[in-house]
Scaffold this motif. Structure first.
Motif, short mmCIF file in Angstrom:
data_model
loop_
_atom_site.label_atom_id
_atom_site.label_comp_id
_atom_site.label_asym_id
_atom_site.label_seq_id
_atom_site.Cartn_x
_atom_site.Cartn_y
_atom_site.Cartn_z
N PRO A 37 -22.10 33.97 37.52
CA PRO A 37 -21.12 33.85 36.43
C PRO A 37 -21.09 32.45 35.81
N VAL A 38 -20.81 32.40 34.52
CA VAL A 38 -20.70 31.13 33.82
C VAL A 38 -19.43 30.39 34.27
N HIS A 39 -18.37 31.13 34.60
CA HIS A 39 -17.17 30.54 35.19
C HIS A 39 -17.32 30.69 36.70
N ALA A 40 -17.38 29.59 37.41
CA ALA A 40 -17.63 29.62 38.85
C ALA A 40 -16.64 30.53 39.57
N ASP A 41 -17.16 31.31 40.49
CA ASP A 41 -16.36 32.19 41.33
C ASP A 41 -16.55 31.71 42.76
N GLY A 42 -15.66 30.84 43.21
CA GLY A 42 -15.84 30.24 44.53
C GLY A 42 -16.98 29.24 44.47
N THR A 43 -17.95 29.41 45.37
CA THR A 43 -19.10 28.50 45.39
C THR A 43 -20.26 29.03 44.56
N CYS A 44 -20.11 30.21 43.98
CA CYS A 44 -21.19 30.83 43.23
C CYS A 44 -20.98 30.64 41.74
N GLY A 45 -22.02 30.26 41.05
CA GLY A 45 -21.99 30.17 39.59
C GLY A 45 -21.52 28.84 39.08
N GLY A 46 -21.10 28.85 37.85
CA GLY A 46 -20.71 27.64 37.14
C GLY A 46 -21.64 27.46 35.95
N LYS A 47 -21.23 26.68 34.99
CA LYS A 47 -21.97 26.51 33.75
C LYS A 47 -23.39 25.99 33.99
N ALA A 48 -23.55 24.98 34.85
CA ALA A 48 -24.87 24.39 35.08
C ALA A 48 -25.82 25.40 35.70
#
Length: 172
Positions: free
Chosen positions: A140-151
């Motif tokens: 996901p583009v919006h981090a869900d816990g430790t998974c995802g994030g924009k970068a």
């Protein structure tokens, strides 16, 4: 000695007399021009105080909602929203279950003009670990816990600006 019924009748007669006197007093008071002028002034003062309080009251913040999209922005959002998930599409998968993602957030100027069509797993909620093992680009583009994030999202799926350009190509 009075019977119970006579006592009740006497009681009801007294109540009717009291109500008649109260109504007569009320009508007399309301007919008095001085009393009416006094009541009018009280009402005007309350209205002025209320208007002053409203003027001094800070404008309620819309928080994370941002402003309402214009008609042009709404049309653009509807067109892009009707596309499949653009991040899945880049990887050759067609996922029709997509939502709108604002690239610059919903509160920035012109935010509603720059949106992407993303599925839930690319937008906000990380896919289960077993699914991500098969499709490692499903973050996901919006981090869900430790998974995802924009970068991480942009490393695996391309920049949001590139995906936006693909969306524009698809709707034209």
């Amino acid at each position: 000695m009075k019977t119970e019924q006579e006592k009740l009748q006497c009681h009801f007669a007294k109540q009717r007399e009291y109500q008649a006197r109260a109504i007569a007093r009320q009508r007399a008071k309301q007919a008095d021009p001085e009393w009416r002028a006094e009541q009018y002034e009280k009402q005007r003062e309350r209205q002025i105080k209320s208007a002053e309080r409203a003027k001094n009251k800070p404008i309620k913040c819309r928080g994370l909602k941002g402003r309402t999209p214009t008609a042009t922005e709404r049309r653009m959002m509807d067109k892009i929203g009707s596309l499949p998930c653009i991040a899945c599409y880049v990887h050759g998968v067609t996922n029709e279950n997509a939502t709108i993602h604002h690239i610059n957030g919903r509160t920035a100027d012109g935010a509603h003009a720059y949106v992407l069509s993303l599925c839930d797993c690319h937008h906000q909620h990380a896919a289960p670990a077993a699914v991500r093992a098969v499709y490692p680009w499903l973050v996901p583009v919006h981090a869900d816990g430790t998974c995802g994030g924009k970068a991480e999202f942009e490393t695996l799926n391309g920049t949001q600006e590139h995906l936006y350009a693909l969306c524009l190509e698809m709707i034209s």
